[in-house]
Design a protein around this motif. Structure first.
Motif, short mmCIF file in Angstrom:
data_model
loop_
_atom_site.label_atom_id
_atom_site.label_comp_id
_atom_site.label_asym_id
_atom_site.label_seq_id
_atom_site.Cartn_x
_atom_site.Cartn_y
_atom_site.Cartn_z
N UNK A 103 0.74 -1.32 -0.01
CA UNK A 103 -0.08 0.06 0.12
C UNK A 103 1.08 1.28 -0.04
N UNK A 104 0.47 2.34 -0.96
CA UNK A 104 1.04 3.64 -0.99
C UNK A 104 0.06 4.72 -0.97
N UNK A 105 -0.19 5.12 -0.05
CA UNK A 105 -1.34 6.31 0.17
C UNK A 105 -1.10 7.12 1.16
N UNK A 106 -2.36 7.37 2.08
CA UNK A 106 -2.14 8.48 3.08
C UNK A 106 -3.31 9.61 2.98
N UNK A 107 -3.60 10.29 3.71
CA UNK A 107 -4.62 11.05 3.77
C UNK A 107 -4.03 12.80 4.14
N UNK A 108 -2.96 12.76 4.78
CA UNK A 108 -2.50 13.90 5.47
C UNK A 108 -1.10 14.47 4.58
N UNK A 109 -0.70 14.02 3.45
CA UNK A 109 0.66 14.39 2.84
C UNK A 109 -0.18 15.29 1.67
N UNK A 110 0.96 16.07 1.04
CA UNK A 110 0.53 16.94 -0.01
C UNK A 110 0.37 16.16 -1.25
N UNK A 111 -0.80 16.77 -1.85
CA UNK A 111 -1.37 16.08 -3.17
C UNK A 111 -1.48 17.19 -4.20
N UNK A 112 -1.38 16.63 -5.35
CA UNK A 112 -2.01 17.37 -6.57
C UNK A 112 -3.20 16.87 -7.19
N UNK A 113 -4.05 17.50 -6.98
CA UNK A 113 -5.64 17.08 -7.24
C UNK A 113 -5.50 16.86 -8.93
N UNK A 114 -5.84 15.61 -9.41
CA UNK A 114 -6.04 14.93 -10.82
C UNK A 114 -4.72 14.91 -11.58
N UNK A 115 -3.53 14.65 -10.47
CA UNK A 115 -1.99 14.45 -10.93
C UNK A 115 -1.84 12.96 -10.68
N UNK A 116 -1.03 12.49 -11.48
CA UNK A 116 -0.37 11.04 -11.32
C UNK A 116 1.03 10.97 -10.92
N UNK A 117 1.46 12.21 -10.30
CA UNK A 117 2.91 12.14 -9.54
C UNK A 117 3.03 11.34 -8.46
N UNK A 118 4.38 11.06 -8.33
CA UNK A 118 4.50 10.02 -6.98
C UNK A 118 3.71 10.43 -5.89
N UNK A 119 3.49 11.86 -5.46
CA UNK A 119 3.30 12.51 -4.06
C UNK A 119 1.32 12.23 -4.20
N UNK A 120 0.92 12.02 -5.31
CA UNK A 120 -0.55 12.04 -5.46
C UNK A 120 -1.02 10.51 -5.88
N UNK A 121 -0.12 9.77 -6.52
CA UNK A 121 -0.57 8.27 -6.78
C UNK A 121 -0.81 7.42 -5.69
N UNK A 122 -1.89 6.83 -5.70
CA UNK A 122 -2.45 5.67 -4.71
C UNK A 122 -1.93 4.52 -5.16
N UNK A 123 -1.27 3.51 -4.64
CA UNK A 123 -1.27 2.20 -5.00
C UNK A 123 -1.59 1.03 -4.02
N UNK A 124 -2.36 0.21 -4.33
CA UNK A 124 -2.96 -1.12 -3.52
C UNK A 124 -2.55 -2.31 -4.46
N UNK A 125 -1.57 -3.01 -4.23
CA UNK A 125 -1.14 -3.93 -5.20
C UNK A 125 -1.13 -5.22 -4.16
#
Length: 398
Positions: free
Chosen positions: A208-230
């Motif tokens: 899992x790569x995610x989180x709710x409180x980190x910085x994000x760019x809406x509608x972006x697929x950069x590393x800081x915004x991308x959520x991964x569940x594998x």
């Protein structure tokens, strides 16, 4: 002083599925027994020299030379509870500086067949997972340290281990995402005679790569915004036949499946499957096995890189000073390899082991780099690695 190995029945071949997967640099944790003093020290050391001559488009060829030392004071608080506190040190050979120094803390509760651990986990055998799920090289550097919680059930014919490894903690507005891994390894021995052992195994990794409180760019697929569940799962059987005390024939076969919440720049396939199997022969301290791996988009976040269906190879090429990133988006959905491994492990002195290990991989699938077809097809590529390792693991009472 009397010692109890954390998973001693593995050494007795009760669960033969581990027999071939266990690398020569894996070590077993020694538990503090009621006959030990209540205070003491635990020392774990691994020295490694491993060279990988890889020329494929998926995994880097590199040399790993280093030493790691984990030393902890232990306190036996009760019959069931042991506390550990110490430090983990790692250094690459050829450098003047110390690469890693990490404090380690562990609380362990053991009651009959139930083992609970919180803090730094014991992961120096990769939890017994096969290499398409977790690479054995994880043990050779600071990645061997896992932090979280684990529960293990050990009985004569059944072994269950489940754990969470919290890899990256975040605070509000951090630029990175939280990362953790959940793992499961269940094994059951169906047949056990003086000659034959037959077991089944269910293994699972959830990354899992995610989180709710980190910085994000809406509608972006950069590393800081991308959520991964594998999710990556393996189901298999293993068989071992003991010709006599020193000669053993063994084999295993696994089916694997993976599923991700979405495709992304790293994990390109939302779902995939694979088959993985091997047969081998062991004589005393010597072991040889050969096998086959065929993937159809199968993905695991922790796998041996040479088995990946996506490239992790370093882009170190450029044109007129501009990186050409020839490997960045390269995938091989139908990765297919034949492989063989030789191992030798010898106890030189009490709890001091010398290990020698070598492996070869023959690529059977087509592999062309998009826009770099002139570099050729890697089908038929032969890659290999070899290494020498020295391990020590023991406890000393005051």
């Amino acid at each position: 002083m009397r010692y109890i190995l954390l998973i001693a029945f593995y050494c007795c071949s009760h669960l033969p599925s581990l027999q071939a997967q266990e690398s020569v640099f894996f070590t077993k944790k020694i538990l503090v027994d009621s006959t030990n003093t209540s205070l003491g020290i635990e020392v774990r050391n691994l020295n490694s020299i491993k060279n990988k001559e890889y020329f494929n488009y998926i995994a880097d060829g590199e040399t790993i030379l280093g030493t790691q030392l984990q030393t902890s004071l232990y306190y036996k608080a009760s019959k069931e509870i042991t506390l550990y506190a110490g430090v983990f040190l790692y250094k690459n050979f050829g450098e003047d500086r110390l690469d890693t120094a990490i404090p380690v803390f562990t609380a362990q509760y053991i009651k009959n067949s139930h083992h609970f651990t919180i803090g730094n986990l014991d992961a120096r055998d990769n939890h017994g997972l096969i290499e398409p799920l977790m690479s054995n090289e994880k043990v050779l550097n600071e990645r061997v340290l896992e932090t979280g919680f684990s529960y293990t059930y050990r009985a004569e014919k059944t072994h269950l281990e489940t754990w969470i490894d919290w890899e990256n903690f975040i605070e509000p507005l951090d630029k990175e995402r939280e990362i953790f891994t959940l793992g499961l390894n269940f094994k059951h021995l169906f047949v056990s005679t003086p000659k034959s052992k037959l077991s089944t195994s269910l293994q699972h990794i959830y990354y899992h790569k995610g989180g709710q409180i980190n910085q994000k760019n809406r509608f972006s697929d950069d590393d800081a915004s991308l959520k991964v569940n594998l999710n990556s799962t393996a189901l298999g059987v293993a068989y071992a036949y003991h010709l006599n005390q020193k000669n053993v024939l063994f084999g295993s076969m696994y089916g694997l499946y993976s599923a991700s919440n979405e495709s992304n720049d790293t994990y390109s396939f939302m779902s995939g499957n694979a088959i993985y199997g091997f047969v081998g022969y062991q004589y005393d301290d010597w072991k040889f096995f050969t096998g086959y791996y065929k993937a159809n988009g199968f993905t695991s976040a922790k796998s041996n890189t040479i088995l990946n269906t996506y490239s992790t190879k370093t882009d170190n090429n450029s044109f007129n000073g501009i990186p050409d990133e020839r490997y960045a988006s390269h995938t091989e959905k139908y990765r297919e390899l034949a492989f063989a491994r030789f191992q030798y492990k010898k106890e030189l002195a009490p709890e001091i082991f010398l290990g020698i290990q070598a492996a070869i991989y023959y690529q059977m699938n087509d592999a062309l780099l998009e826009n770099y077809e002139f570099l050729g097809n890697e089908k038929g590529q032969l890659d290999y690695n070899y290494g020498i390792f020295l391990t020590f693991s023991n406890i000393f009472g005051f």
